[in-house]
Motif scaffolding. Structure first.
Motif, mmCIF file in Angstrom:
data_model
loop_
_atom_site.group_PDB
_atom_site.id
_atom_site.type_symbol
_atom_site.label_atom_id
_atom_site.label_comp_id
_atom_site.label_asym_id
_atom_site.label_seq_id
_atom_site.Cartn_x
_atom_site.Cartn_y
_atom_site.Cartn_z
ATOM 1 N N ALA A 177 23.789 23.654 -16.527
ATOM 2 C CA ALA A 177 22.999 24.542 -15.668
ATOM 3 C C ALA A 177 23.919 25.382 -14.786
ATOM 4 C CB ALA A 177 22.035 23.724 -14.812
ATOM 5 N N GLY A 178 24.886 24.727 -14.152
ATOM 6 C CA GLY A 178 25.736 25.418 -13.183
ATOM 7 C C GLY A 178 26.649 26.457 -13.779
ATOM 8 N N PHE A 179 27.116 26.231 -14.998
ATOM 9 C CA PHE A 179 28.070 27.146 -15.630
ATOM 10 C C PHE A 179 27.417 28.050 -16.676
ATOM 11 C CE2 PHE A 179 31.681 23.879 -14.781
ATOM 12 C CZ PHE A 179 31.806 24.348 -13.482
ATOM 13 N N ALA A 180 26.096 28.043 -16.750
ATOM 14 C CA ALA A 180 25.409 28.941 -17.684
ATOM 15 C C ALA A 180 25.634 30.386 -17.267
ATOM 16 C CB ALA A 180 23.914 28.628 -17.708
ATOM 17 N N GLY A 181 25.785 31.249 -18.261
ATOM 18 C CA GLY A 181 26.046 32.660 -17.965
ATOM 19 C C GLY A 181 24.874 33.578 -18.201
ATOM 20 N N THR A 182 23.754 33.014 -18.663
ATOM 21 C CA THR A 182 22.539 33.806 -18.846
ATOM 22 C C THR A 182 21.352 33.038 -18.296
ATOM 23 O OG1 THR A 182 22.017 32.890 -21.032
ATOM 24 C CG2 THR A 182 23.466 34.832 -20.979
ATOM 25 N N GLN A 183 20.304 33.774 -17.998
ATOM 26 C CA GLN A 183 19.103 33.147 -17.458
ATOM 27 C C GLN A 183 18.516 32.136 -18.440
ATOM 28 O OE1 GLN A 183 17.993 33.904 -14.317
ATOM 29 N NE2 GLN A 183 16.426 32.319 -14.448
ATOM 30 N N SER A 184 18.471 32.498 -19.706
ATOM 31 C CA SER A 184 17.856 31.607 -20.688
ATOM 32 C C SER A 184 18.662 30.331 -20.874
ATOM 33 C CB SER A 184 17.688 32.329 -22.029
ATOM 34 O OG SER A 184 18.938 32.719 -22.565
ATOM 35 N N ALA A 185 19.988 30.437 -20.874
ATOM 36 C CA ALA A 185 20.824 29.242 -21.016
ATOM 37 C C ALA A 185 20.655 28.327 -19.808
ATOM 38 C CB ALA A 185 22.288 29.628 -21.193
ATOM 39 N N TYR A 186 20.593 28.936 -18.630
ATOM 40 C CA TYR A 186 20.383 28.154 -17.411
ATOM 41 C C TYR A 186 19.045 27.431 -17.439
ATOM 42 C CZ TYR A 186 18.484 27.419 -12.761
ATOM 43 O OH TYR A 186 17.837 26.880 -11.676
ATOM 44 N N GLU A 187 17.974 28.145 -17.765
ATOM 45 C CA GLU A 187 16.654 27.535 -17.734
ATOM 46 C C GLU A 187 16.520 26.431 -18.773
ATOM 47 O OE1 GLU A 187 13.423 30.291 -17.698
ATOM 48 O OE2 GLU A 187 14.233 31.439 -16.012
ATOM 49 N N LYS A 188 17.148 26.593 -19.908
ATOM 50 C CA LYS A 188 17.134 25.552 -20.934
ATOM 51 C C LYS A 188 17.785 24.276 -20.401
ATOM 52 C CE LYS A 188 18.866 24.611 -25.613
ATOM 53 N NZ LYS A 188 19.674 25.161 -26.729
ATOM 54 N N ALA A 189 18.952 24.437 -19.765
ATOM 55 C CA ALA A 189 19.654 23.280 -19.207
ATOM 56 C C ALA A 189 18.878 22.661 -18.047
ATOM 57 C CB ALA A 189 21.049 23.701 -18.747
ATOM 58 N N TYR A 190 18.300 23.509 -17.217
ATOM 59 C CA TYR A 190 17.516 23.058 -16.062
ATOM 60 C C TYR A 190 16.356 22.172 -16.506
ATOM 61 C CZ TYR A 190 14.070 23.798 -12.238
ATOM 62 O OH TYR A 190 13.136 23.651 -11.263
ATOM 63 N N HIS A 191 15.572 22.642 -17.473
ATOM 64 C CA HIS A 191 14.414 21.867 -17.920
ATOM 65 C C HIS A 191 14.836 20.594 -18.630
ATOM 66 C CE1 HIS A 191 11.376 24.655 -16.595
ATOM 67 N NE2 HIS A 191 11.996 25.662 -17.188
ATOM 68 N N ARG A 192 15.914 20.675 -19.391
ATOM 69 C CA ARG A 192 16.417 19.489 -20.091
ATOM 70 C C ARG A 192 16.856 18.421 -19.084
ATOM 71 N NH1 ARG A 192 21.108 20.062 -24.718
ATOM 72 N NH2 ARG A 192 21.605 17.840 -24.926
ATOM 73 N N LEU A 193 17.513 18.858 -18.017
ATOM 74 C CA LEU A 193 17.963 17.936 -16.972
ATOM 75 C C LEU A 193 16.777 17.244 -16.308
ATOM 76 C CD1 LEU A 193 19.910 16.793 -14.753
ATOM 77 C CD2 LEU A 193 19.596 18.994 -13.565
ATOM 78 N N PHE A 194 15.816 18.011 -15.838
ATOM 79 C CA PHE A 194 14.735 17.398 -15.077
ATOM 80 C C PHE A 194 13.749 16.637 -15.964
ATOM 81 C CE2 PHE A 194 16.342 20.127 -11.717
ATOM 82 C CZ PHE A 194 16.297 19.241 -10.639
ATOM 83 N N ASP A 195 13.616 17.055 -17.215
ATOM 84 C CA ASP A 195 12.812 16.255 -18.143
ATOM 85 C C ASP A 195 13.432 14.865 -18.307
ATOM 86 O OD1 ASP A 195 11.049 18.316 -18.491
ATOM 87 O OD2 ASP A 195 11.779 18.903 -20.485
ATOM 88 N N ARG A 196 14.750 14.829 -18.416
ATOM 89 C CA ARG A 196 15.428 13.537 -18.572
ATOM 90 C C ARG A 196 15.349 12.721 -17.286
ATOM 91 N NH1 ARG A 196 15.840 10.884 -22.762
ATOM 92 N NH2 ARG A 196 16.746 12.700 -23.857
ATOM 93 N N LEU A 197 15.498 13.360 -16.131
ATOM 94 C CA LEU A 197 15.376 12.624 -14.875
ATOM 95 C C LEU A 197 13.975 12.036 -14.725
ATOM 96 C CD1 LEU A 197 17.342 14.911 -12.369
ATOM 97 C CD2 LEU A 197 18.115 12.770 -13.423
ATOM 98 N N ASP A 198 12.960 12.756 -15.196
ATOM 99 C CA ASP A 198 11.600 12.217 -15.151
ATOM 100 C C ASP A 198 11.485 10.989 -16.041
ATOM 101 O OD1 ASP A 198 10.797 14.190 -13.406
ATOM 102 O OD2 ASP A 198 9.888 15.466 -14.958
ATOM 103 N N GLN A 199 12.100 11.035 -17.220
ATOM 104 C CA GLN A 199 12.058 9.884 -18.129
ATOM 105 C C GLN A 199 12.810 8.692 -17.536
ATOM 106 O OE1 GLN A 199 13.343 11.048 -22.075
ATOM 107 N NE2 GLN A 199 11.977 12.805 -22.103
ATOM 108 N N LEU A 200 13.936 8.954 -16.905
ATOM 109 C CA LEU A 200 14.700 7.875 -16.278
ATOM 110 C C LEU A 200 13.927 7.275 -15.106
ATOM 111 C CD1 LEU A 200 18.236 9.527 -16.368
ATOM 112 C CD2 LEU A 200 17.494 7.548 -17.721
ATOM 113 N N SER A 201 13.220 8.116 -14.372
ATOM 114 C CA SER A 201 12.381 7.609 -13.275
ATOM 115 C C SER A 201 11.321 6.658 -13.805
ATOM 116 C CB SER A 201 11.705 8.772 -12.542
ATOM 117 O OG SER A 201 12.631 9.531 -11.800
ATOM 118 N N GLU A 202 10.720 7.031 -14.923
ATOM 119 C CA GLU A 202 9.689 6.177 -15.515
ATOM 120 C C GLU A 202 10.282 4.839 -15.946
ATOM 121 O OE1 GLU A 202 6.348 6.327 -19.108
ATOM 122 O OE2 GLU A 202 7.499 8.124 -18.593
#
Length: 335
Positions: A177-202
């Motif tokens: 997310a932090g080193f993404a150079g385009t909006q789409s690459a950032y958003e892909k990483a962002y959603h992947r990160l928080f989807d996984r954090l939600d699964q880990l929370s569960e």
């Protein structure tokens, strides 16, 4: 020195030195007390894993540790915390010197953690993922009495499975997310990160640790990212759907580990913030380091004991850190 990939998705260079230090010495480097030096930076999450594992297993007497400063340039990490700017055991100013001593044409990243062969001054390995597992398995003869089983055979398949997704989506996901150079690459990483954090929370809502009722290698790996989340990744890397403190299960889990001997007492929040905000000038051109966040909340009650579990299994907590390895006053959670 640039980190952002202007064409889009960040891809980590994973070409590490695969040499291993083993009980049988099959790669030419047998486990020997006093022969090797672990070089780390307290700023780095990958190195922080090795600091924690070494401490939990009680390997301080057999594997010395050199601590590089929190910032570096294109050439590598430096020993600017030591008198004269040289590591007192290796006698070098930069970690790069140990890499070039073994590989004069070395063209990959000079990374921490790294283990250096003291007699020759040559780097042995910087393969951070294998390094901590080998400390558990290959160095077992030298573990302290009561050392926990961080990579027990009956849980290895489960630990490996968790580690794989945590690395891809969380440990490395914040960088994607932090080193993404385009909006789409950032958003892909962002959603992947928080989807996984939600699964880990569960997962962690029903059990105290990632692989069950005891601390394992998997918890060490997730912890070093979570502990940096609000201080760095939330703002600096734009991982800002929520702060860690706004994710109730993960926040309680992280505090539980932080308050466990060998975890929170290895954390230097000053070094962590200095590293990310001063080094990544293509993200933070001014180099200004944020004054916050407040850190005292790391020491508040977490309530995770209600889930049962035995943090160290049949073992026991490590003793307090040695005087020379204590995080400086004002750099930890009491800052």
């Amino acid at each position: 020195m640039t980190y952002v990939n202007p064409s889009g998705e960040f891809s980590r260079d994973q070409r590490y030195i695969a040499t291993r230090i083993t009980a049988d010495g099959r790669d030419g480097y047998p486990v020997e007390p006093g022969r090797y030096r672990l070089v780390v930076s307290r700023a780095c999450p990958w190195a922080n894993r090795a600091i924690i594992v070494r401490r939990l297993l009680g390997l301080e007497d057999v594997l010395s540790m050199g601590v590089a400063g929190p910032t570096h340039d294109e050439r590598s990490w430096t020993f600017d915390l030591d008198p004269g700017g040289r590591d007192p055991v290796l006698g070098i100013e930069r970690l790069q010197e140990a890499f070039l001593a073994r590989f004069p044409d070395y063209d990959k990243g000079i990374t921490v953690p790294a283990i250096v062969d003291v007699p020759t001054g040559q780097v042995v390995t910087n393969d951070f993922a294998q390094l901590t597992i080998d400390l558990s398995v290959e160095w077992k003869k030298y573990h302290r009495p009561g050392a926990p089983e961080l990579y027990p055979e009956h849980l290895r398949e489960r630990i490996d499975r968790v580690n794989e997704v945590v690395f891809a989506d969380v440990n490395n996901g914040v960088y994607r997310a932090g080193f993404a150079g385009t909006q789409s690459a950032y958003e892909k990483a962002y959603h992947r990160l928080f989807d996984r954090l939600d699964q880990l929370s569960e997962l962690l809502s029903g059990q105290r640790y990632l692989a069950g009722d005891t601390i394992t290698e998997a918890d060490v790996r997730l912890f070093t990212t979570l502990v940096r989340f609000d201080a760095v990744y939330h703002g600096h890397f734009k991982c800002n759907r929520q702060k860690l403190t706004e994710l109730p299960v993960l926040w309680a889990y992280a505090r539980d580990l932080f308050q466990t001997p060998g975890f929170g007492d290895t954390i230097d929040f000053v070094h962590i913030k200095q590293h990310y905000y001063e080094v990544h000038r293509d993200i933070n051109p001014t180099g200004i380091v944020p004054a916050g966040p407040e850190l005292g909340n790391w020491l508040t009650e977490h309530g995770r004991e209600a889930l049962g579990g035995r943090p160290f299994g049949d073992g026991s907590p490590p003793p307090p850190p040695r005087e020379a390895e204590v995080v400086p006053a004002g750099h930890g959670a009491a800052a």
